[in-house]
Design a protein around this motif. Structure first.
Motif, mmCIF file in Angstrom:
data_model
loop_
_atom_site.group_PDB
_atom_site.id
_atom_site.type_symbol
_atom_site.label_atom_id
_atom_site.label_comp_id
_atom_site.label_asym_id
_atom_site.label_seq_id
_atom_site.Cartn_x
_atom_site.Cartn_y
_atom_site.Cartn_z
ATOM 1 N N LYS A 50 4.947 -5.032 0.708
ATOM 2 C CA LYS A 50 4.816 -5.587 2.159
ATOM 3 C C LYS A 50 3.635 -6.417 2.232
ATOM 4 C CE LYS A 50 7.639 -2.481 4.699
ATOM 5 N NZ LYS A 50 7.629 -1.441 5.617
ATOM 6 N N VAL A 51 2.474 -5.863 1.756
ATOM 7 C CA VAL A 51 1.246 -6.653 1.669
ATOM 8 C C VAL A 51 1.173 -8.071 0.938
ATOM 9 C CG1 VAL A 51 -1.312 -6.751 1.035
ATOM 10 C CG2 VAL A 51 -0.324 -4.746 2.554
ATOM 11 N N ALA A 52 1.937 -7.929 -0.319
ATOM 12 C CA ALA A 52 2.017 -9.100 -1.071
ATOM 13 C C ALA A 52 2.838 -10.073 -0.572
ATOM 14 C CB ALA A 52 2.571 -8.663 -2.428
ATOM 15 N N ALA A 53 3.736 -9.631 0.368
ATOM 16 C CA ALA A 53 4.750 -10.691 1.012
ATOM 17 C C ALA A 53 3.984 -11.423 1.939
ATOM 18 C CB ALA A 53 5.935 -10.122 1.426
ATOM 19 N N LYS A 54 3.302 -10.632 2.624
ATOM 20 C CA LYS A 54 2.344 -11.429 3.724
ATOM 21 C C LYS A 54 1.263 -12.247 3.267
ATOM 22 C CE LYS A 54 2.825 -8.255 7.812
ATOM 23 N NZ LYS A 54 1.981 -7.452 8.795
ATOM 24 N N ALA A 55 0.881 -11.885 1.983
ATOM 25 C CA ALA A 55 -0.256 -12.722 1.539
ATOM 26 C C ALA A 55 0.347 -13.910 1.026
ATOM 27 C CB ALA A 55 -0.868 -12.065 0.414
ATOM 28 N N VAL A 61 3.690 4.203 -1.379
ATOM 29 C CA VAL A 61 2.478 3.198 -1.411
ATOM 30 C C VAL A 61 3.101 1.932 -2.218
ATOM 31 C CG1 VAL A 61 0.502 3.025 -2.950
ATOM 32 C CG2 VAL A 61 0.762 4.841 -1.612
ATOM 33 N N ALA A 62 3.991 1.978 -2.889
ATOM 34 C CA ALA A 62 4.393 0.832 -3.581
ATOM 35 C C ALA A 62 5.258 -0.109 -2.635
ATOM 36 C CB ALA A 62 5.525 1.030 -4.564
ATOM 37 N N ASP A 63 5.879 0.640 -1.628
ATOM 38 C CA ASP A 63 6.542 -0.224 -0.656
ATOM 39 C C ASP A 63 5.607 -0.908 0.386
ATOM 40 O OD1 ASP A 63 8.800 -0.987 0.795
ATOM 41 O OD2 ASP A 63 8.124 0.415 2.474
ATOM 42 N N SER A 64 4.374 -0.297 0.541
ATOM 43 C CA SER A 64 3.327 -0.815 1.414
ATOM 44 C C SER A 64 2.687 -2.129 0.715
ATOM 45 C CB SER A 64 2.323 0.399 1.761
ATOM 46 O OG SER A 64 2.644 1.174 2.657
#
Length: 99
Positions: free
Chosen positions: A43-48, A37-40
């Motif tokens: 990744k979402v934060a990096a895309k944002a 979950v932390a990895d996901s």
């Protein structure tokens, strides 16, 4: 018969308890899920962040183009006013610079 039923019930409960995952297995699964979950989320934060950076770059480019267009329009309006003799042309200083 009563004794046989008691033995079967105790054996059934023992089988149910023995078949479930151990506490260590449950803890390991929980830790693995937390890492996933932390990895996901990272990744979402990096895309944002990448999306925000792209949008900021686009907005900066739009602002630069708008400023350039406004300067060109002002220059064209000034030249048109000079051509129509509504205003006098800017005087040039020594060295070819305008005031």
């Amino acid at each position: 018969m009563k004794k046989l039923l008691s033995i079967v019930a105790v054996a059934g409960m023992t089988a149910i308890v023995a078949c479930g995952p151990s506490a260590a297995e449950v803890a390991k699964k929980h830790a693995d899920d937390s890492l996933r979950v932390a990895d996901s989320l990272s990744k979402v934060a990096a895309k944002a962040k990448a999306t925000q950076d792209s949008l900021a770059a686009i907005e900066a480019k739009k602002a630069e183009e708008a400023k350039k267009m406004a300067e060109e329009a002002a220059k064209a309006a000034h030249e048109d006013s000079v051509a129509k003799k509504l205003i006098k042309p800017a005087k040039e200083e020594k060295g070819g610079k305008k005031k």
